[in-house]
Design an enzyme around this catalytic site. Structure first.
Site, mmCIF file in Angstrom:
data_model
loop_
_atom_site.group_PDB
_atom_site.id
_atom_site.type_symbol
_atom_site.label_atom_id
_atom_site.label_comp_id
_atom_site.label_asym_id
_atom_site.label_seq_id
_atom_site.Cartn_x
_atom_site.Cartn_y
_atom_site.Cartn_z
ATOM 1 N N LYS A 76 32.531 22.691 69.020
ATOM 2 C CA LYS A 76 33.295 21.592 69.641
ATOM 3 C C LYS A 76 32.992 21.511 71.131
ATOM 4 C CE LYS A 76 36.259 24.440 71.976
ATOM 5 N NZ LYS A 76 36.275 24.616 73.412
ATOM 6 N N ASP A 126 42.065 27.329 68.847
ATOM 7 C CA ASP A 126 41.008 26.366 68.514
ATOM 8 C C ASP A 126 40.655 26.362 67.026
ATOM 9 O OD1 ASP A 126 40.841 25.762 71.189
ATOM 10 O OD2 ASP A 126 38.953 26.816 71.541
HETATM 11 P P1 ATP Z 1 36.554 29.095 72.809
HETATM 12 O O1 ATP Z 1 35.672 27.922 73.079
HETATM 13 O O2 ATP Z 1 37.381 28.940 71.545
HETATM 14 O O3 ATP Z 1 37.358 29.551 73.978
HETATM 15 P P2 ATP Z 1 34.184 30.687 72.980
HETATM 16 O O4 ATP Z 1 33.203 29.772 72.332
HETATM 17 O O5 ATP Z 1 34.176 30.727 74.468
HETATM 18 O O6 ATP Z 1 35.619 30.350 72.443
HETATM 19 P P3 ATP Z 1 33.542 32.712 71.073
HETATM 20 O O7 ATP Z 1 32.113 32.428 70.724
HETATM 21 O O8 ATP Z 1 34.572 32.321 70.090
HETATM 22 O O9 ATP Z 1 33.921 32.151 72.493
HETATM 23 O O10 ATP Z 1 33.616 34.286 71.379
HETATM 24 C C1 ATP Z 1 34.603 34.872 72.184
HETATM 25 C C2 ATP Z 1 34.639 36.376 71.867
HETATM 26 O O11 ATP Z 1 35.228 36.533 70.585
HETATM 27 C C3 ATP Z 1 33.266 37.026 71.764
HETATM 28 O O12 ATP Z 1 32.860 37.567 72.979
HETATM 29 C C4 ATP Z 1 33.442 38.074 70.695
HETATM 30 O O13 ATP Z 1 33.706 39.334 71.272
HETATM 31 C C5 ATP Z 1 34.683 37.667 69.921
HETATM 32 N N1 ATP Z 1 34.431 37.270 68.518
HETATM 33 C C6 ATP Z 1 35.189 37.605 67.472
HETATM 34 N N2 ATP Z 1 34.707 37.061 66.340
HETATM 35 C C7 ATP Z 1 33.643 36.355 66.666
HETATM 36 C C8 ATP Z 1 32.736 35.569 65.910
HETATM 37 N N3 ATP Z 1 32.845 35.402 64.602
HETATM 38 N N4 ATP Z 1 31.754 34.953 66.571
HETATM 39 C C9 ATP Z 1 31.655 35.090 67.917
HETATM 40 N N5 ATP Z 1 32.457 35.848 68.659
HETATM 41 C C10 ATP Z 1 33.457 36.479 68.048
#
Ligand code: ATP
Length: 310
Positions: free
Chosen positions: A23, A150
């Site tokens: 997203k 999210d």
């Molecule tokens: P958001 O946009 O919802 O704030 P994000 O895209 O910044 O999230 P994610 O890729 O969801 O961040 O990852 C955040 C942290 O979550 C990672 O650093 C990791 O340690 C942890 N994590 C737990 N499960 C997962 C997963 N399935 N994929 C990626 N990261 C994960």
């Protein structure tokens, strides 16, 4: 919405793959800090065509594997959001979560594109299908909301307004296809750290309540990229740029390359660029690649379909 998803015994199989999109937040209005540590948000989500694929198969015990360019940054234990989703669904139905979850990861990790949330929503739908637990959309959404702010949006996709901490969703009408370019940064940013930096930068300033922009919702409804570009806003952007000052150069490179608008995606550090059309998006991508200000460049469009069984 109370209808059961297509997961009855007749459709049960021994392997289920769910595709689930990333997203971008086209509006992320962050209200004052609440007493529970969260912020009230007006969060306009748009699902875009970068996908993780979550495949589940029966196993002796819960096991996670992951492949993809960022795979080494994904936890492979019970802290993985996909594992937590499987455990939550199993607990609700008195089942053992004995499943192998394989994540083919294409969404940048810790990039502000809800990659972990996508995997949680994907695993939930995949396990519900594999186990024939036949959850309604509302039941799945309630588990999603417990897993993270999210996650409900990752399940439904399209475009939606998220209120509360982002988990209370109202679907939004979108009148066309928007063309996006994403500049993926080296390394991630921690979402809680970005919110803390946002609070620090605001200091004692009076923060207004978070409200959706009527102009932005209208731009989505009409599918007009110029109007959407004029209304894109992310209240977390100053905090993300403060923690990662190099993002300023990435944002400039995209606008100089012809993007209608540039913004940090969610909590960053991925930067999002809205283009007039597909050709303009290719030109923006070329300019970003030539600028050397990011690790990778992705071209895609939205809205994209939410989590769905393949
Ligand atoms: P958001 O946009 O919802 O704030 P994000 O895209 O910044 O999230 P994610 O890729 O969801 O961040 O990852 C955040 C942290 O979550 C990672 O650093 C990791 O340690 C942890 N994590 C737990 N499960 C997962 C997963 N399935 N994929 C990626 N990261 C994960």
């Amino acid at each position: 919405m109370a209808e059961a998803l297509p997961s009855g015994p007749s459709s049960r199989s021994s392997v289920v793959t769910v595709r689930v999109p990333a997203k971008v937040n086209v509006q992320l209005a962050v209200g004052p800090l609440r007493s529970d540590g969260f912020h009230d948000l007006a969060n306009v989500f748009l699902a875009v065509g970068l996908y993780d694929e979550v495949t589940v198969t029966p196993a002796d015990s819960l096991r996670i594997t992951c492949e993809g360019p960022d795979a080494e940054h994904v936890p492979l234990d019970a802290t993985n959001l996909a594992a937590r989703a499987a455990i939550a669904l199993a607990e609700r139905h008195g089942l053992a979560p004995d499943v192998h979850i394989h994540i083919a990861k294409d969404i940048p990790v810790a990039g502000g594109m809800a990659g972990g949330s996508a995997d949680a929503a994907g695993a939930l739908l995949a396990c519900d299908t594999l186990w024939g637990t036949g959850s309604t959309q509302d039941e799945l959404l309630s588990i999603c909301a417990d897993l993270g702010s999210d996650v409900p949006f990752s399940l439904v996709g399209g475009a939606a307004l998220g209120r509360g901490r982002g988990e209370i969703l109202t679907p939004l009408e979108v009148g066309g296809t928007f063309h996006w370019v994403f500049a993926v940064a080296d390394g991630g940013l921690s979402t809680p750290a970005v919110y803390r930096e946002c609070d620090r930068l605001r200091g004692d300033a009076d923060v207004p309540g978070a409200e959706p922009s009527a102009d932005l919702l209208e731009a989505l409804r009409t599918g007009d990229p110029g109007a959407l570009a004029a209304t894109l806003v992310n209240d977390l952007q100053p905090a993300a740029v403060s923690l990662r000052p190099s993002l300023a150069a990435t944002l400039s490179a995209g606008t100089e390359g012809g993007a209608l608008a540039a913004l940090v995606s969610g909590s960053g550090p991925t930067c999002a660029f809205l283009a007039k059309d597909a050709d303009a998006a290719s030109a923006v991508a070329a300019a970003l690649t030539a600028s050397g200000t990011c690790r990778a460049v992705r071209v895609t469009s939205g809205p994209a379909e939410g989590a769905h069984v393949r």
